[in-house]
Design a protein around this motif. Structure first.
Motif, mmCIF file in Angstrom:
data_model
loop_
_atom_site.group_PDB
_atom_site.id
_atom_site.type_symbol
_atom_site.label_atom_id
_atom_site.label_comp_id
_atom_site.label_asym_id
_atom_site.label_seq_id
_atom_site.Cartn_x
_atom_site.Cartn_y
_atom_site.Cartn_z
ATOM 1 N N UNK A 277 0.689 -1.255 -0.019
ATOM 2 C CA UNK A 277 0.067 -0.035 -0.154
ATOM 3 C C UNK A 277 0.644 1.342 0.176
ATOM 4 N N UNK A 278 2.153 0.935 0.250
ATOM 5 C CA UNK A 278 3.078 2.276 0.485
ATOM 6 C C UNK A 278 4.240 2.015 1.315
ATOM 7 N N UNK A 279 4.971 2.931 1.705
ATOM 8 C CA UNK A 279 6.059 2.821 2.394
ATOM 9 C C UNK A 279 6.048 3.838 3.776
ATOM 10 N N UNK A 280 7.014 3.227 4.680
ATOM 11 C CA UNK A 280 7.238 4.072 5.845
ATOM 12 C C UNK A 280 8.261 3.590 6.414
ATOM 13 N N UNK A 281 9.011 4.682 7.229
ATOM 14 C CA UNK A 281 10.460 4.114 7.613
ATOM 15 C C UNK A 281 11.019 5.368 8.362
ATOM 16 N N UNK A 282 12.345 5.088 8.638
ATOM 17 C CA UNK A 282 13.110 6.370 9.003
ATOM 18 C C UNK A 282 14.026 6.715 7.979
#
Length: 371
Positions: A277-282
């Protein structure tokens, strides 16, 4: 893309079997290079690992290894022992080909699990590294791990290692088997399987997770940044531009040698249909102030369902739980009310000062979260 799967297992096993058959007439009782094991014991170990890794996936092992192993029959010829490696390698590659992408089995590196890509990589690592040990023990100085396989293995299982112009030598250096000019000798090492973070239902912790955050390896990040899918099936068919930019950021830090597992990018996957669905992170590990920046983005069709908030809560709990309890921060466009709402629901509050002016990116609002 630097692939890691069944074909790579087959290629590594074929390399090993070719070397073993070329030295089948020699004494396999000698030590395998710097190992305490004999060549024959090392061959047995490789076969045992290959069949064990297959069992971890087919058995869906949740804790510990499945309860079986393999041993070479006493009196088995060296030629036939090479055939055992070929047979067990074939079992692992068949399992990797048929295991669905979301399935994992227990392994201690890292965080207690590996998926089909991880177990393929671990199998390739065991085969290539121990083939090198065997070659050294039997005086076959010419043998080295294939360059392309080494490059792929580094980008999948050794994300903390800066790649170099000679992938085979870098792999041998990273596992304590060779020197590398300009880098200190390695005396302790491990590989790294991608982290998977289940996104729990905040209102019902007993309910099964509906989403997962799956760590993006440098190999997958490079593929994503140049138009690939990173091995995922994306909602709507193609990754969004934000996810491609996140992949490019991981690829750059890996090339510089500054990428750190745990502090990179995760792909947000919906479990019911295995859609990304997408990306998330640091944006990197904690800085000198013990603070790390978070970022996220969803495909347009995935917005409005609470996915971003749930994912950010999970990522935040993970980050704040790392050693030293680092603070987390985020920057958002003043006009992006939806993203500001996500941050507030995930426990972030306006920073002091709340506004920052960046010459390259313009005006941003700042949020932060502390443990």
């Amino acid at each position: 893309m630097l692939e890691m799967g069944a074909d790579q297992v087959d290629e590594a096993v074929a390399e090993c079997a070719e070397l073993l058959r070329s030295v089948a007439d020699r004494d396999w009782a000698v030590p395998a290079g710097s190992l305490e094991w004999s060549v024959r014991r090392t061959v047995e170990h490789v076969a045992d690992d290959l069949i064990a890794y297959a069992g971890q996936l087919t058995g869906r092992a949740a804790s510990g290894y499945v309860g079986y192993g393999i041993a070479l029959d006493e009196g088995l010829s060296n030629e036939d022992a090479a055939g055992v490696v070929t047979a067990t390698g074939g079992l692992l590659s068949a399992v990797v080909r048929t295991t669905p992408p979301g399935v994992r089995g227990w392994h201690s590196f890292a965080y207690g699990a590996g998926d089909r890509t991880g177990f393929a990589g671990m199998g390739v690592a065991e085969v290539l590294l121990h083939t090198y040990d065997i070659a050294c023990g039997l005086g076959v100085a010419r043998w080295r791990p294939p360059s392309r396989l080494s490059q792929s293995l580094l980008a999948h299982l050794f994300p903390h290692v800066q790649p170099g112009p000679d992938p085979a030598r870098t792999l041998l250096w990273a596992t304590g088997r060779a020197d590398l000019p300009g880098r200190p000798r390695v005396t302790s090492w491990h590989w790294h399987n991608a982290i998977v973070l289940p996104v729990e239902d905040e209102e019902d912790e007993e309910a099964p997770a509906v989403l997962e955050l799956r760590e993006l390896s440098p190999a997958a990040a490079m593929d994503l940044s140049v138009g690939g899918t990173a091995g995922h099936t994306w909602l709507g068919g193609d990754p969004d531009e934000g996810s491609r930019a996140a992949g490019a950021m991981v690829a750059r830090t890996y090339a510089r040698g500054t990428h750190r597992p745990e502090w990179g990018t995760f792909v947000l996957v919906r479990l019911r249909d295995e859609r990304a669905l997408g990306t998330i992170g640091f944006h990197g590990p904690p800085d000198e102030r013990n603070s790390a920046e978070v970022g996220y983005g969803l495909q347009e069709r995935a917005r409005g369902h609470g996915y971003a908030t749930a994912a950010l809560r999970t990522l935040t709990a993970w980050g704040l739980g790392r050693p030293g309890s680092p603070a987390l921060r985020a920057r958002v466009d003043p006009g992006n009310k939806a993203s500001q709402h996500v941050l507030r629901r995930a426990g972030f509050t306006p920073a002091d000062p709340p506004v920052v002016q960046d010459l390259a990116e313009g005006l941003d609002l700042r949020y932060e979260r502390r443990g």
